[in-house]
Design a protein around this motif. Structure first.
Motif, PDB file in Angstrom:
ATOM      1  N   MET A   1      -2.531  -2.061  -6.523  1.00  0.00           N
ATOM      2  CA  MET A   1      -2.583  -3.051  -5.447  1.00  0.00           C
ATOM      3  C   MET A   1      -2.918  -4.456  -5.957  1.00  0.00           C
ATOM      4  O   MET A   1      -2.692  -5.431  -5.260  1.00  0.00           O
ATOM      5  N   THR A   2      -3.453  -4.560  -7.171  1.00  0.00           N
ATOM      6  CA  THR A   2      -3.807  -5.884  -7.687  1.00  0.00           C
ATOM      7  C   THR A   2      -2.886  -6.273  -8.834  1.00  0.00           C
ATOM      8  O   THR A   2      -1.930  -6.995  -8.649  1.00  0.00           O
ATOM      9  N   ASP A   3      -3.154  -5.755  -9.998  1.00  0.00           N
ATOM     10  CA  ASP A   3      -2.408  -6.156 -11.199  1.00  0.00           C
ATOM     11  C   ASP A   3      -0.990  -5.611 -11.224  1.00  0.00           C
ATOM     12  O   ASP A   3      -0.043  -6.345 -11.453  1.00  0.00           O
TER      13      ASP A   3
ATOM     14  N   SER B   1     -11.940   9.629  -7.629  1.00  0.00           N
ATOM     15  CA  SER B   1     -12.319   8.448  -8.396  1.00  0.00           C
ATOM     16  C   SER B   1     -11.126   7.895  -9.169  1.00  0.00           C
ATOM     17  O   SER B   1     -10.856   6.686  -9.135  1.00  0.00           O
TER      18      SER B   1
ATOM     19  N   LEU C   1       0.832  -1.203   0.000  1.00  0.00           N
ATOM     20  CA  LEU C   1       0.000   0.000   0.000  1.00  0.00           C
ATOM     21  C   LEU C   1       0.866   1.252   0.000  1.00  0.00           C
ATOM     22  O   LEU C   1       0.605   2.198  -0.743  1.00  0.00           O
TER      23      LEU C   1
ATOM     24  N   CYS D   1      -9.708   9.833   2.683  1.00  0.00           N
ATOM     25  CA  CYS D   1      -9.708   8.500   3.289  1.00  0.00           C
ATOM     26  C   CYS D   1      -8.986   8.425   4.629  1.00  0.00           C
ATOM     27  O   CYS D   1      -9.408   7.693   5.514  1.00  0.00           O
TER      28      CYS D   1
ATOM     29  N   ARG E   1      -8.560   6.361  -6.659  1.00  0.00           N
ATOM     30  CA  ARG E   1      -8.975   5.053  -6.150  1.00  0.00           C
ATOM     31  C   ARG E   1      -8.789   3.971  -7.208  1.00  0.00           C
ATOM     32  O   ARG E   1      -8.319   2.871  -6.898  1.00  0.00           O
ATOM     33  N   ASP E   2      -9.150   4.281  -8.455  1.00  0.00           N
ATOM     34  CA  ASP E   2      -8.968   3.311  -9.540  1.00  0.00           C
ATOM     35  C   ASP E   2      -7.495   2.977  -9.728  1.00  0.00           C
ATOM     36  O   ASP E   2      -7.124   1.818  -9.871  1.00  0.00           O
ATOM     37  N   ARG E   3      -6.658   3.995  -9.721  1.00  0.00           N
ATOM     38  CA  ARG E   3      -5.225   3.791  -9.922  1.00  0.00           C
ATOM     39  C   ARG E   3      -4.629   2.985  -8.756  1.00  0.00           C
ATOM     40  O   ARG E   3      -3.827   2.087  -8.957  1.00  0.00           O
ATOM     41  N   LEU E   4      -5.041   3.315  -7.534  1.00  0.00           N
ATOM     42  CA  LEU E   4      -4.552   2.592  -6.362  1.00  0.00           C
ATOM     43  C   LEU E   4      -4.990   1.134  -6.415  1.00  0.00           C
ATOM     44  O   LEU E   4      -4.206   0.228  -6.123  1.00  0.00           O
ATOM     45  N   ARG E   5      -6.232   0.911  -6.802  1.00  0.00           N
ATOM     46  CA  ARG E   5      -6.745  -0.456  -6.925  1.00  0.00           C
ATOM     47  C   ARG E   5      -5.927  -1.240  -7.948  1.00  0.00           C
ATOM     48  O   ARG E   5      -5.548  -2.393  -7.723  1.00  0.00           O
ATOM     49  N   THR E   6      -5.604  -0.615  -9.073  1.00  0.00           N
ATOM     50  CA  THR E   6      -4.792  -1.262 -10.102  1.00  0.00           C
ATOM     51  C   THR E   6      -3.398  -1.583  -9.570  1.00  0.00           C
ATOM     52  O   THR E   6      -2.881  -2.681  -9.783  1.00  0.00           O
TER      53      THR E   6
END
Length: 176
Positions: free
Chosen positions: A162-164, A152, A108, A127, A155-160
């Protein structure tokens, strides 16, 4: 002026945490916090809020001071180095700490460091500091719609990340 600083004392841990996440370095964060408190001491007469919402108003005012000082410091550093890169394209690395043993937390922090500064700032304000969208817009001095779209995208970039696209985790070693 002294009253503002006395009221700010309970907010120092939150302000330091915000500065640490914003700067990514403990020493720079402490300098930013000190500069913020010094400016609050000098400009305390400009803070006007009464009633039950005064602590929240003070926190918002201090976060605004900190944000503007942070931007000034970045601009000054960029000018001093004659850096030609856009500020949003240069992520700030986070300093590793020995107490950070959890791999997810490390990922993170790496992902946050990889975000552009504007995305990191909005995520931290909404957050971590739990500001409302309106308050965050006031701190950043941008329209409410800009806050929502930046959040928005962040969050999308962070999600990406953190996963892919997350950096590979280093294997943890159990130490007795």
């Amino acid at each position: 002026m002294t009253l503002v600083l006395e009221e700010a004392l309970p907010l120092i841990p939150r302000l330091r945490r915000h500065a640490r996440l914003l700067c990514g370095d403990a020493a720079r964060a402490d300098d930013l916090l000190q500069d913020t408190l010094e400016r609050a001491a000098r400009k305390g007469a400009l803070f006007h809020a009464d009633g039950p919402g005064r602590p929240d108003a003070l926190r918002g005012w201090l976060l605004t001071l900190m944000h503007r000082l942070y931007l000034n410091q970045r601009r000054d550093a960029r000018e001093a180095l004659h850096d030609s890169l856009d500020e949003d394209d240069t992520p700030l690395p986070l300093a590793p700490e020995p107490q950070q043993q959890v791999a997810l937390r490390l990922d993170l922090e790496r992902a946050l460091a990889a975000l552009p500064a504007a995305s990191r700032e909005i995520l931290l304000l909404i957050c971590v500091e739990e500001l409302s969208y309106q308050d965050a817009a006031g701190v950043l001095d941008v329209p409410l719609g800009t806050v929502m779209s930046r959040l928005s995208r962040a969050r999308d970039r962070l999600r990406t990340l953190m996963t892919d696209g997350a950096p590979a985790r280093a294997p943890l070693r159990v130490v007795k």
